[in-house]
Design a protein around this motif. Sequence first.
Motif, PDB file in Angstrom:
ATOM      1  N   GLU A 154      10.171 -50.605 -26.177  1.00 22.85           N
ATOM      2  CA  GLU A 154       8.765 -50.883 -25.901  1.00 22.85           C
ATOM      3  C   GLU A 154       8.548 -51.226 -24.435  1.00 22.85           C
ATOM      4  OE1 GLU A 154       5.932 -54.444 -27.284  1.00 22.85           O
ATOM      5  OE2 GLU A 154       6.393 -53.022 -28.900  1.00 22.85           O
ATOM      6  N   LEU A 155       7.561 -50.573 -23.815  1.00 22.06           N
ATOM      7  CA  LEU A 155       7.111 -50.920 -22.470  1.00 22.06           C
ATOM      8  C   LEU A 155       5.715 -51.510 -22.572  1.00 22.06           C
ATOM      9  CD1 LEU A 155       8.012 -47.939 -20.084  1.00 22.06           C
ATOM     10  CD2 LEU A 155       9.250 -50.075 -20.407  1.00 22.06           C
ATOM     11  N   ARG A 156       5.515 -52.646 -21.948  1.00 25.44           N
ATOM     12  CA  ARG A 156       4.172 -53.207 -21.895  1.00 25.44           C
ATOM     13  C   ARG A 156       3.231 -52.260 -21.148  1.00 25.44           C
ATOM     14  NH1 ARG A 156       4.787 -59.654 -20.400  1.00 25.44           N
ATOM     15  NH2 ARG A 156       5.853 -60.298 -22.338  1.00 25.44           N
ATOM     16  N   GLU A 157       1.955 -52.371 -21.486  1.00 22.94           N
ATOM     17  CA  GLU A 157       0.981 -51.506 -20.814  1.00 22.94           C
ATOM     18  C   GLU A 157       0.897 -51.867 -19.332  1.00 22.94           C
ATOM     19  OE1 GLU A 157      -3.691 -50.280 -21.382  1.00 22.94           O
ATOM     20  OE2 GLU A 157      -2.360 -50.424 -23.122  1.00 22.94           O
ATOM     21  N   GLY A 158       0.912 -50.840 -18.487  1.00 26.42           N
ATOM     22  CA  GLY A 158       0.818 -51.066 -17.052  1.00 26.42           C
ATOM     23  C   GLY A 158       1.529 -49.986 -16.273  1.00 26.42           C
ATOM     24  N   ARG A 159       1.782 -50.263 -14.985  1.00 29.51           N
ATOM     25  CA  ARG A 159       2.467 -49.333 -14.084  1.00 29.51           C
ATOM     26  C   ARG A 159       3.854 -49.879 -13.766  1.00 29.51           C
ATOM     27  NH1 ARG A 159      -2.900 -49.005 -13.348  1.00 29.51           N
ATOM     28  NH2 ARG A 159      -3.799 -46.953 -12.871  1.00 29.51           N
ATOM     29  N   TRP A 160       4.858 -49.060 -14.014  1.00 31.46           N
ATOM     30  CA  TRP A 160       6.252 -49.463 -13.851  1.00 31.46           C
ATOM     31  C   TRP A 160       6.872 -48.686 -12.694  1.00 31.46           C
ATOM     32  CZ3 TRP A 160       8.951 -52.733 -17.488  1.00 31.46           C
ATOM     33  CH2 TRP A 160       8.138 -53.194 -18.544  1.00 31.46           C
ATOM     34  N   ASP A 161       7.271 -49.383 -11.646  1.00 28.63           N
ATOM     35  CA  ASP A 161       7.926 -48.749 -10.505  1.00 28.63           C
ATOM     36  C   ASP A 161       9.405 -48.514 -10.819  1.00 28.63           C
ATOM     37  OD1 ASP A 161       5.636 -48.686  -8.800  1.00 28.63           O
ATOM     38  OD2 ASP A 161       5.886 -50.843  -8.480  1.00 28.63           O
ATOM     39  N   ALA A 162       9.951 -47.404 -10.286  1.00 30.86           N
ATOM     40  CA  ALA A 162      11.330 -46.999 -10.586  1.00 30.86           C
ATOM     41  C   ALA A 162      12.238 -47.227  -9.380  1.00 30.86           C
ATOM     42  CB  ALA A 162      11.369 -45.531 -11.001  1.00 30.86           C
ATOM     43  N   PHE A 163      13.410 -47.822  -9.633  1.00 32.98           N
ATOM     44  CA  PHE A 163      14.405 -48.116  -8.600  1.00 32.98           C
ATOM     45  C   PHE A 163      15.787 -47.701  -9.106  1.00 32.98           C
ATOM     46  CE2 PHE A 163      11.088 -51.293  -8.564  1.00 32.98           C
ATOM     47  CZ  PHE A 163      10.812 -51.558  -7.232  1.00 32.98           C
ATOM     48  N   THR A 164      16.718 -47.516  -8.172  1.00 33.56           N
ATOM     49  CA  THR A 164      18.133 -47.594  -8.516  1.00 33.56           C
ATOM     50  C   THR A 164      18.656 -48.915  -7.971  1.00 33.56           C
ATOM     51  OG1 THR A 164      18.728 -46.360  -6.508  1.00 33.56           O
ATOM     52  CG2 THR A 164      18.557 -45.111  -8.575  1.00 33.56           C
ATOM     53  N   ASP A 165      19.487 -49.560  -8.771  1.00 28.13           N
ATOM     54  CA  ASP A 165      20.094 -50.832  -8.373  1.00 28.13           C
ATOM     55  C   ASP A 165      21.589 -50.596  -8.250  1.00 28.13           C
ATOM     56  OD1 ASP A 165      20.991 -53.370  -7.963  1.00 28.13           O
ATOM     57  OD2 ASP A 165      19.999 -54.248  -9.707  1.00 28.13           O
ATOM     58  N   HIS A 166      22.133 -50.829  -7.032  1.00 29.33           N
ATOM     59  CA  HIS A 166      23.540 -50.568  -6.756  1.00 29.33           C
ATOM     60  C   HIS A 166      24.419 -51.788  -6.973  1.00 29.33           C
ATOM     61  CE1 HIS A 166      21.007 -47.953  -4.165  1.00 29.33           C
ATOM     62  NE2 HIS A 166      21.768 -47.027  -4.711  1.00 29.33           N
ATOM     63  N   PRO A 197       3.764 -39.632  -9.413  1.00 36.63           N
ATOM     64  CA  PRO A 197       4.009 -40.026  -8.022  1.00 36.63           C
ATOM     65  C   PRO A 197       2.963 -41.036  -7.556  1.00 36.63           C
ATOM     66  CG  PRO A 197       2.918 -37.895  -8.072  1.00 36.63           C
ATOM     67  CD  PRO A 197       3.111 -38.307  -9.501  1.00 36.63           C
ATOM     68  N   THR A 198       3.401 -42.110  -6.931  1.00 37.14           N
ATOM     69  CA  THR A 198       2.472 -43.094  -6.400  1.00 37.14           C
ATOM     70  C   THR A 198       1.848 -42.580  -5.105  1.00 37.14           C
ATOM     71  OG1 THR A 198       4.170 -44.228  -5.112  1.00 37.14           O
ATOM     72  CG2 THR A 198       3.857 -44.937  -7.399  1.00 37.14           C
ATOM     73  N   ALA A 199       0.866 -43.317  -4.598  1.00 41.84           N
ATOM     74  CA  ALA A 199       0.193 -42.901  -3.372  1.00 41.84           C
ATOM     75  C   ALA A 199       1.143 -42.871  -2.180  1.00 41.84           C
ATOM     76  CB  ALA A 199      -0.985 -43.836  -3.081  1.00 41.84           C
ATOM     77  N   ASP A 200       2.210 -43.694  -2.212  1.00 45.70           N
ATOM     78  CA  ASP A 200       3.165 -43.703  -1.104  1.00 45.70           C
ATOM     79  C   ASP A 200       4.386 -42.825  -1.382  1.00 45.70           C
ATOM     80  OD1 ASP A 200       4.250 -45.301  -3.055  1.00 45.70           O
ATOM     81  OD2 ASP A 200       4.791 -46.952  -1.719  1.00 45.70           O
ATOM     82  N   GLY A 201       4.283 -41.928  -2.379  1.00 41.40           N
ATOM     83  CA  GLY A 201       5.322 -40.937  -2.603  1.00 41.40           C
ATOM     84  C   GLY A 201       6.537 -41.424  -3.362  1.00 41.40           C
ATOM     85  N   LYS A 202       6.388 -42.460  -4.173  1.00 38.20           N
ATOM     86  CA  LYS A 202       7.498 -42.970  -4.981  1.00 38.20           C
ATOM     87  C   LYS A 202       7.243 -42.671  -6.457  1.00 38.20           C
ATOM     88  CE  LYS A 202       9.223 -44.623  -1.206  1.00 38.20           C
ATOM     89  NZ  LYS A 202      10.362 -43.934  -0.534  1.00 38.20           N
ATOM     90  N   LEU A 203       8.288 -42.881  -7.275  1.00 37.12           N
ATOM     91  CA  LEU A 203       8.195 -42.597  -8.696  1.00 37.12           C
ATOM     92  C   LEU A 203       7.793 -43.851  -9.466  1.00 37.12           C
ATOM     93  CD1 LEU A 203       8.682 -40.604 -11.090  1.00 37.12           C
ATOM     94  CD2 LEU A 203      11.016 -41.497 -11.177  1.00 37.12           C
ATOM     95  N   ALA A 204       6.873 -43.688 -10.393  1.00 36.22           N
ATOM     96  CA  ALA A 204       6.472 -44.769 -11.283  1.00 36.22           C
ATOM     97  C   ALA A 204       6.188 -44.174 -12.661  1.00 36.22           C
ATOM     98  CB  ALA A 204       5.262 -45.514 -10.741  1.00 36.22           C
TER      99      ALA A 204
END
Length: 275
Positions: free
Chosen positions: A72-84, A122-129
């Motif tokens: 389950e994902l809560r309603e909203g916008r989820w930004d995507a990252f890789t964590d090293h 794609p977000t306005a700044d060119g990232k994945l969400a």
Amino acid sequence: MTTTPTRTGPPRADCIADSAGGITFDIVGEDSPRAVLVLRRRGGTSAADEMRLPLTPAGEGRLRAVLPSTLELREGRWDAFTDHGGEAGEERIEPGVRDLRSLVDRHPDPGRAQVAVRIPYPTADGKLAVRAWLRAPHAEAGDITFGQSAMTVEGRLYGAVLGAGAAVEARLRGAKDEVHRVPVTGGEEGTFGFTLAYAPLAEGRGDEQRLWDLWLCAAEDSAGIRIGRILDDVWEKKGVFRYPVLPVEGAARPTTAYPYYTVDNDLSVRLDSAQ
């Protein structure tokens, strides 16, 4: 033999969305064997506002993460990252190819308790969400047609059934007690329809803009269900879906009206002074 991903720039993810709400992320440009994919809800502060998904080799220099529909994902916008991990920290992911074909013209079972939608974008700044909705119940807007100073909406109800006294309420935003009700008709497989005349929404209006949010009350005295449109591949409809601007006949002041979708893809009606 599996090829080890080679970093040539920021990580980029190709995404495949399925009709049940799952998403597969294939990431190129990521060469850390300890990396995980992180989804973080914008503005969230609790542990439920972060999702960590393992990345595994998928061949052809790719690492793969799968977000199953059962998580389950809560309603909203989820930004995507890789964590090293460690001092390397996190890195925002850029969007690659997004396969959203399975989201077009979705028709879930009307009897399901809730509707979950996830759309990578794609977000306005060119990232994945990922834009996520979780509605229980849900009133999905469909075709909107227009008559003389009025609009007719067809839709489908999920997780509830229409009963005696069913109605749509237009609620004036910012005014707690200003509500206009119109009757709702029901059909097979959860379909519903209503016609909303614009003139009552303009009563008592001065020069101010008016925004009316639309809610479906499935029965007399039942809680309202926000009417929206989320069962397709368009993550933000406000600048995409355009409807006719009509004069409001019978209004005391020259007024125009038109329906529109909010930034959350919910259906509203806007009244303005006629130019």
